[in-house]
Design an enzyme around this catalytic site. Sequence first.
Site, PDB file in Angstrom:
ATOM      1  N   ARG A 145       0.984  -1.597   0.451  1.00 17.50           N
ATOM      2  CA  ARG A 145       0.430  -0.314   0.359  1.00 17.50           C
ATOM      3  C   ARG A 145       0.617   1.619  -0.020  1.00 17.50           C
ATOM      4  O   ARG A 145       1.007   1.821   1.029  1.00 17.50           O
ATOM      5  CB  ARG A 145      -0.644   0.044   0.986  1.00 17.50           C
ATOM      6  CG  ARG A 145      -1.982   1.005   1.518  1.00 17.50           C
ATOM      7  CD  ARG A 145      -2.132   1.728   2.188  1.00 17.50           C
ATOM      8  NE  ARG A 145      -1.501   2.363   3.051  1.00 17.50           N
ATOM      9  CZ  ARG A 145      -1.303   3.069   3.960  1.00 17.50           C
ATOM     10  NH1 ARG A 145      -2.427   2.594   4.930  1.00 17.50           N
ATOM     11  NH2 ARG A 145      -0.848   3.664   5.046  1.00 17.50           N
ATOM     12  N   ASP A 235       4.026   1.316   5.159  1.00 15.77           N
ATOM     13  CA  ASP A 235       2.967   1.558   3.675  1.00 15.77           C
ATOM     14  C   ASP A 235       2.604  -0.245   3.717  1.00 15.77           C
ATOM     15  O   ASP A 235       3.443  -1.161   2.595  1.00 15.77           O
ATOM     16  CB  ASP A 235       3.910   1.439   2.363  1.00 15.77           C
ATOM     17  CG  ASP A 235       3.362   2.856   2.777  1.00 15.77           C
ATOM     18  OD1 ASP A 235       2.832   3.966   3.263  1.00 15.77           O
ATOM     19  OD2 ASP A 235       3.828   4.087   1.219  1.00 15.77           O
ATOM     20  N   ASN A 400      -1.815  11.374   0.237  1.00 15.28           N
ATOM     21  CA  ASN A 400      -1.042  11.723  -0.675  1.00 15.28           C
ATOM     22  C   ASN A 400      -0.805  10.365  -1.958  1.00 15.28           C
ATOM     23  O   ASN A 400      -1.847   9.950  -1.021  1.00 15.28           O
ATOM     24  CB  ASN A 400       0.322  11.346   0.416  1.00 15.28           C
ATOM     25  CG  ASN A 400       0.621  12.090   1.290  1.00 15.28           C
ATOM     26  OD1 ASN A 400       0.549  13.378   1.251  1.00 15.28           O
ATOM     27  ND2 ASN A 400       1.286  11.298   2.533  1.00 15.28           N
TER      28      ASN A 400
END
Length: 544
Positions: A145, A235, A400
């Site tokens: 991710r 992430d 983002n």
Amino acid sequence: MQNKPSFILRNPSANKGTGFNNEEREKLGLKGLLPPKVESLQEQSDRALSQFTSFNTNLERYIFLNCLRDRNETLFYYLLSNNLELMMPIIYTPTVGEACQKFGNEFRFAQGMYFASQDKGNIRAMMDNWPAEGVDIIVVSDGSRILGLGDLGTNGMGIPVGKLQLYVAGAGFCPTRTLPVIIDSGTNTKKYLEDKYYLGERHPRIPDSEYYPLVDEFLAAAYNKWPKVIVQFEDISNDHCFNLLDEYRNKYLCFNDDIQGTGSVILSGFINAVRSVQKPINEHRMVFLGAGSAGIGVADCIMSLFDEAGVSKEQARKSFWFVDSKGLITTTRGDELTSQKKQYAREDYTYQLKSLLEVVRDVKPTAIIGLSGIGGSFSQEVIEEMAKHVEKPIIFALSNPTTNAECTAEQAYQWTDGRCIFASGSPFKPVEYKGKTFVPGQGNNMYIFPGLGLAASVCEAKHVTDAMIITAAKTLASFVEDSEVLTGKIYPGLQHIREISTRIAVKVIEKAYEEGMAQLPRPDNIEALVKSRQYVPTYDKSRN
């Protein structure tokens, strides 16, 4: 070949390039291998900055900086540290997102370490291949991710690399003692599996029965080789990140920046937003768009403000409304909720609200916080509806990269007639509106993770606790004066990041000693200890 004295010019940690003086050139056998002029680090930096600004695209600038780092580490960090506000959007969000998407195409040299599913059973032996003597910090991702871009697989290596560059520039970690890592467990993104330049394993992501043992082996190996290392998870998809944090946060020295770092930096901004609107925390109504790791992490941190105000957890949760892809999260919605969503699910709704606009009309929130990854989801109708009922709307569009922001700074100021308190995840330029200049706040995790990580490393903390994370947030908030807060400023300038990180590290270390988490004997002067451990990019090695 590597035994030749001139090999130093190919060693980024030792190379000074034209910075080698005549005595060093004679001693190291470099005479004739460099132009005659001896340059200072500042002169080299001036040239590098000129080269940096000559490129036409941000991706070209990103590639230039990474090639510079691979050639002359000291020059790279000197340039970065002195131009951080200019270069941070290049080495990290938003440009790093494009760099990750094009990782295979633009690959030039290997950085960090890769551990793939095929390496099961050999990870500890592979770690002995890492050339550095010691490692103080690891940033690890599985690429599942990446920012708001989804599953990039091994292409996600740009994230750990960029993050550690910010740890060095922001807090002063020694660059040779940092290690970026990708755990390659496959990718479910078809275009990468079919891309001839993709460098990862070419298979769908492995099942949990194989994934969790792979991560467990990696962590066990890392702490066996480097017992005092701090590991930062980065992430990792929602279906794994909470489980990994819950499993290891009390076993190893580790934290998840997407959950805890984001929560801390947004808590800091929210503290100052509350100061700005001058409304007590128990009078705020917060609508969250996005109930993933970042959204839940932010809410958990904001809950600490209610606790300090003497509000029970049960009562405090009534101030939160979470919206996901199916609408308002309630206990009566009829779908299976994750354990993280359940704790914020509303129990007081017998009807269903399907859209963010419906929720805003119903709740009349004082704050909307976007961590959805869906660009433009804070529409003009949503923001204008909110602004009807609130004098100073708090609007945090935090997704983002920039293209995924829920709204732009300009939109937020225009649609609220300049009345909002705004923050974003990626940078926006100042906005001119009705004769005023509005400087958007950026809820950038960089305000938090460098100092938090440095604190845990310096005091040899057993674990990273919630109290340490909240302490970091409060310390950051204190950098903004009351007079500045009243103008809508909620974050300090990033040009002060080394000072900010140092103060955060000191305060977090004090909290670690208070909680009994610090294993290093308590020094007489914590600030002096922190500063003594900070790397300074200079050719005078006596300073490091």
